[in-house]
Design a protein around this motif. Structure first.
Motif, PDB file in Angstrom:
ATOM      1  N   VAL A  19      20.310 -36.051 109.646  1.00 60.44           N
ATOM      2  CA  VAL A  19      18.918 -35.811 109.254  1.00 60.44           C
ATOM      3  C   VAL A  19      18.314 -34.729 110.131  1.00 60.44           C
ATOM      4  CG1 VAL A  19      16.622 -36.821 109.030  1.00 60.44           C
ATOM      5  CG2 VAL A  19      18.647 -38.163 108.427  1.00 60.44           C
ATOM      6  N   GLY A  20      17.892 -33.652 109.511  1.00 57.79           N
ATOM      7  CA  GLY A  20      17.246 -32.557 110.215  1.00 57.79           C
ATOM      8  C   GLY A  20      15.899 -32.247 109.600  1.00 57.79           C
ATOM      9  N   ALA A  21      15.370 -31.084 109.936  1.00 54.38           N
ATOM     10  CA  ALA A  21      14.046 -30.708 109.453  1.00 54.38           C
ATOM     11  C   ALA A  21      14.022 -30.532 107.934  1.00 54.38           C
ATOM     12  CB  ALA A  21      13.599 -29.421 110.134  1.00 54.38           C
ATOM     13  N   VAL A  22      15.085 -29.981 107.363  1.00 54.48           N
ATOM     14  CA  VAL A  22      15.120 -29.769 105.919  1.00 54.48           C
ATOM     15  C   VAL A  22      15.125 -31.101 105.185  1.00 54.48           C
ATOM     16  CG1 VAL A  22      16.459 -28.821 104.004  1.00 54.48           C
ATOM     17  CG2 VAL A  22      16.245 -27.522 106.119  1.00 54.48           C
ATOM     18  N   ALA A  23      15.927 -32.050 105.661  1.00 53.00           N
ATOM     19  CA  ALA A  23      15.972 -33.369 105.038  1.00 53.00           C
ATOM     20  C   ALA A  23      14.620 -34.069 105.139  1.00 53.00           C
ATOM     21  CB  ALA A  23      17.060 -34.219 105.689  1.00 53.00           C
ATOM     22  N   THR A  24      13.979 -33.931 106.289  1.00 48.93           N
ATOM     23  CA  THR A  24      12.660 -34.536 106.476  1.00 48.93           C
ATOM     24  C   THR A  24      11.643 -33.935 105.511  1.00 48.93           C
ATOM     25  OG1 THR A  24      13.162 -34.882 108.810  1.00 48.93           O
ATOM     26  CG2 THR A  24      10.853 -35.024 108.162  1.00 48.93           C
ATOM     27  N   TYR A  25      11.684 -32.625 105.363  1.00 54.91           N
ATOM     28  CA  TYR A  25      10.760 -31.967 104.437  1.00 54.91           C
ATOM     29  C   TYR A  25      11.038 -32.398 103.003  1.00 54.91           C
ATOM     30  CZ  TYR A  25       8.130 -28.427 101.952  1.00 54.91           C
ATOM     31  OH  TYR A  25       7.253 -27.797 101.115  1.00 54.91           O
ATOM     32  N   LEU A  26      12.313 -32.570 102.658  1.00 54.49           N
ATOM     33  CA  LEU A  26      12.676 -33.009 101.310  1.00 54.49           C
ATOM     34  C   LEU A  26      12.090 -34.386 101.009  1.00 54.49           C
ATOM     35  CD1 LEU A  26      14.292 -32.902  98.665  1.00 54.49           C
ATOM     36  CD2 LEU A  26      16.295 -33.685  99.952  1.00 54.49           C
ATOM     37  N   VAL A  27      12.219 -35.312 101.952  1.00 51.51           N
ATOM     38  CA  VAL A  27      11.662 -36.655 101.762  1.00 51.51           C
ATOM     39  C   VAL A  27      10.149 -36.591 101.621  1.00 51.51           C
ATOM     40  CG1 VAL A  27      11.328 -38.910 102.844  1.00 51.51           C
ATOM     41  CG2 VAL A  27      13.571 -37.798 102.948  1.00 51.51           C
ATOM     42  N   ALA A  39      14.032 -34.034  93.193  1.00 50.65           N
ATOM     43  CA  ALA A  39      15.419 -33.859  92.765  1.00 50.65           C
ATOM     44  C   ALA A  39      15.766 -32.376  92.659  1.00 50.65           C
ATOM     45  CB  ALA A  39      15.640 -34.554  91.430  1.00 50.65           C
ATOM     46  N   ALA A  40      14.826 -31.574  92.160  1.00 54.16           N
ATOM     47  CA  ALA A  40      15.058 -30.130  92.071  1.00 54.16           C
ATOM     48  C   ALA A  40      15.239 -29.531  93.460  1.00 54.16           C
ATOM     49  CB  ALA A  40      13.893 -29.459  91.343  1.00 54.16           C
ATOM     50  N   ALA A  41      14.398 -29.975  94.401  1.00 48.03           N
ATOM     51  CA  ALA A  41      14.527 -29.504  95.775  1.00 48.03           C
ATOM     52  C   ALA A  41      15.859 -29.942  96.384  1.00 48.03           C
ATOM     53  CB  ALA A  41      13.364 -30.033  96.612  1.00 48.03           C
ATOM     54  N   ALA A  42      16.262 -31.181  96.088  1.00 46.44           N
ATOM     55  CA  ALA A  42      17.536 -31.697  96.599  1.00 46.44           C
ATOM     56  C   ALA A  42      18.707 -30.859  96.098  1.00 46.44           C
ATOM     57  CB  ALA A  42      17.710 -33.155  96.172  1.00 46.44           C
ATOM     58  N   GLN A 165      21.494 -35.657  99.025  1.00 45.45           N
ATOM     59  CA  GLN A 165      20.135 -35.112  98.940  1.00 45.45           C
ATOM     60  C   GLN A 165      19.316 -35.847  97.882  1.00 45.45           C
ATOM     61  OE1 GLN A 165      19.518 -33.220 101.341  1.00 45.45           O
ATOM     62  NE2 GLN A 165      21.588 -32.550 101.883  1.00 45.45           N
ATOM     63  N   LEU A 166      19.950 -36.249  96.784  1.00 42.56           N
ATOM     64  CA  LEU A 166      19.251 -36.997  95.747  1.00 42.56           C
ATOM     65  C   LEU A 166      18.859 -38.390  96.240  1.00 42.56           C
ATOM     66  CD1 LEU A 166      21.281 -35.940  92.586  1.00 42.56           C
ATOM     67  CD2 LEU A 166      18.894 -35.370  93.104  1.00 42.56           C
ATOM     68  N   VAL A 167      19.689 -38.974  97.099  1.00 38.31           N
ATOM     69  CA  VAL A 167      19.322 -40.253  97.720  1.00 38.31           C
ATOM     70  C   VAL A 167      18.060 -40.075  98.562  1.00 38.31           C
ATOM     71  CG1 VAL A 167      20.014 -41.924  99.487  1.00 38.31           C
ATOM     72  CG2 VAL A 167      21.622 -41.269  97.702  1.00 38.31           C
ATOM     73  N   LEU A 168      18.005 -38.991  99.332  1.00 39.67           N
ATOM     74  CA  LEU A 168      16.819 -38.718 100.157  1.00 39.67           C
ATOM     75  C   LEU A 168      15.586 -38.500  99.284  1.00 39.67           C
ATOM     76  CD1 LEU A 168      18.242 -36.290 102.883  1.00 39.67           C
ATOM     77  CD2 LEU A 168      17.815 -38.746 103.082  1.00 39.67           C
ATOM     78  N   ALA A 169      15.752 -37.751  98.194  1.00 40.09           N
ATOM     79  CA  ALA A 169      14.624 -37.495  97.302  1.00 40.09           C
ATOM     80  C   ALA A 169      14.130 -38.783  96.657  1.00 40.09           C
ATOM     81  CB  ALA A 169      15.030 -36.483  96.230  1.00 40.09           C
ATOM     82  N   THR A 170      15.061 -39.638  96.251  1.00 40.71           N
ATOM     83  CA  THR A 170      14.682 -40.915  95.647  1.00 40.71           C
ATOM     84  C   THR A 170      13.947 -41.792  96.654  1.00 40.71           C
ATOM     85  OG1 THR A 170      16.605 -40.826  94.178  1.00 40.71           O
ATOM     86  CG2 THR A 170      15.550 -42.969  94.471  1.00 40.71           C
ATOM     87  N   GLY A 171      14.440 -41.814  97.889  1.00 40.88           N
ATOM     88  CA  GLY A 171      13.770 -42.578  98.937  1.00 40.88           C
ATOM     89  C   GLY A 171      12.366 -42.069  99.192  1.00 40.88           C
ATOM     90  N   GLY A 172      12.210 -40.752  99.201  1.00 39.63           N
ATOM     91  CA  GLY A 172      10.882 -40.182  99.385  1.00 39.63           C
ATOM     92  C   GLY A 172       9.941 -40.537  98.253  1.00 39.63           C
ATOM     93  N   THR A 188       1.547 -40.565 106.347  1.00 38.06           N
ATOM     94  CA  THR A 188       2.879 -40.077 105.994  1.00 38.06           C
ATOM     95  C   THR A 188       2.963 -38.562 106.129  1.00 38.06           C
ATOM     96  OG1 THR A 188       3.184 -41.898 104.443  1.00 38.06           O
ATOM     97  CG2 THR A 188       4.634 -40.009 104.194  1.00 38.06           C
ATOM     98  N   ALA A 189       1.945 -37.867 105.635  1.00 37.48           N
ATOM     99  CA  ALA A 189       1.937 -36.408 105.698  1.00 37.48           C
ATOM    100  C   ALA A 189       1.919 -35.919 107.139  1.00 37.48           C
ATOM    101  CB  ALA A 189       0.737 -35.856 104.930  1.00 37.48           C
ATOM    102  N   LEU A 190       1.066 -36.520 107.964  1.00 43.02           N
ATOM    103  CA  LEU A 190       0.972 -36.097 109.364  1.00 43.02           C
ATOM    104  C   LEU A 190       2.250 -36.434 110.144  1.00 43.02           C
ATOM    105  CD1 LEU A 190      -2.713 -37.103 110.214  1.00 43.02           C
ATOM    106  CD2 LEU A 190      -1.817 -34.844 109.620  1.00 43.02           C
ATOM    107  N   ALA A 191       2.827 -37.604 109.852  1.00 43.34           N
ATOM    108  CA  ALA A 191       4.065 -37.996 110.535  1.00 43.34           C
ATOM    109  C   ALA A 191       5.208 -37.053 110.166  1.00 43.34           C
ATOM    110  CB  ALA A 191       4.422 -39.436 110.184  1.00 43.34           C
ATOM    111  N   SER A 192       5.317 -36.721 108.880  1.00 45.14           N
ATOM    112  CA  SER A 192       6.388 -35.826 108.446  1.00 45.14           C
ATOM    113  C   SER A 192       6.188 -34.431 109.025  1.00 45.14           C
ATOM    114  CB  SER A 192       6.447 -35.765 106.916  1.00 45.14           C
ATOM    115  OG  SER A 192       5.278 -35.187 106.389  1.00 45.14           O
TER     116      SER A 192
END
Length: 206
Positions: A19-27, A39-42, A165-172, A188-192
């Motif tokens: 998990v890095g910055a890109v994954a965090t932004y995706l969620v 899903a498109a972003a993933a 990535q789709l798992v991350l998007a679904t979780g988000g 959530t927005a401030l934490a991310s």
């Protein structure tokens, strides 16, 4: 062929799961918008991983040597973009919350195509991905892979990355449905945004 399939799957998951910055932004993006946009972003992230896997197969060590002189500028460009996205996320959420609006709502939510291109671009700016795949390709075969085994390796790497990535998007997206209150959305927005900034700074220092 089976060896190439397994190697590609392991390579794809190996680069995608940490998990890095890109994954965090995706969620965070999926939580603020919709599963369709997430899903498109993933798939944009997975497409970048697949592209770099293909380049590694085709170019191997030569491509690694070519990218080495521009690796540092690319890394800093990635850091700056991620920090800018984090600031924009936090500022937009705060502004909407103070205006009495739901922080998850957006005046112009990104279309799936735009989300795909955005995450593709951010991920492409990480040259360590192609170095990672090149090391795996050369270590597995001792030379640049060719033929159907190369095709299978690239497709397997793409599918592995896409599935994660789709798992991350679904979780988000599920997180966004749970946090329905304005305060929960704001938190959530401030934490991310904070986490993305921290991970971007860590990327800059490594």
């Amino acid at each position: 062929m089976t060896e190439a399939l397994v190697a590609g799957l392991l390579a794809g998951y190996g680069i995608a799961i940490p998990v890095g910055a890109v994954a965090t932004y995706l969620v965070a993006l999926s939580a603020r918008t919709s599963l369709r946009i997430g899903a498109a972003a993933a798939l944009g992230v997975a497409a970048a991983d697949g592209l770099y896997a293909m380049l590694a197969v085709l170019g191997g060590a030569a491509l690694t040597d070519l990218l080495r002189p521009i690796a540092e500028p690319l890394r800093w460009a990635s850091v700056l973009i991620l920090v800018a996205l984090a600031i924009r996320t936090a500022w937009s959420a705060l502004r909407r919350f103070r205006a009495g609006q739901d922080p998850a709502s957006t005046e112009s939510p990104p279309r799936p195509g735009r989300a795909f291109v955005l995450l593709l671009g951010i991920t492409v700016l990480n040259p360590t991905t192609v170095v990672y795949f090149s090391a795996l390709v050369l270590g597995r075969s001792g030379a640049t892979a060719t033929g159907w085994s190369a095709v299978v390796f690239v497709l397997a790497a793409f599918l592995a990355s896409a599935s994660w990535q789709l798992v991350l998007a679904t979780g988000g997206s599920l997180l966004g449905r749970i946090l329905t209150g304005p305060r929960g959305r704001l938190a959530t927005a401030l934490a991310s945004a904070t986490l993305i900034t921290g991970l971007a700074v860590n990327l800059a220092l490594t």
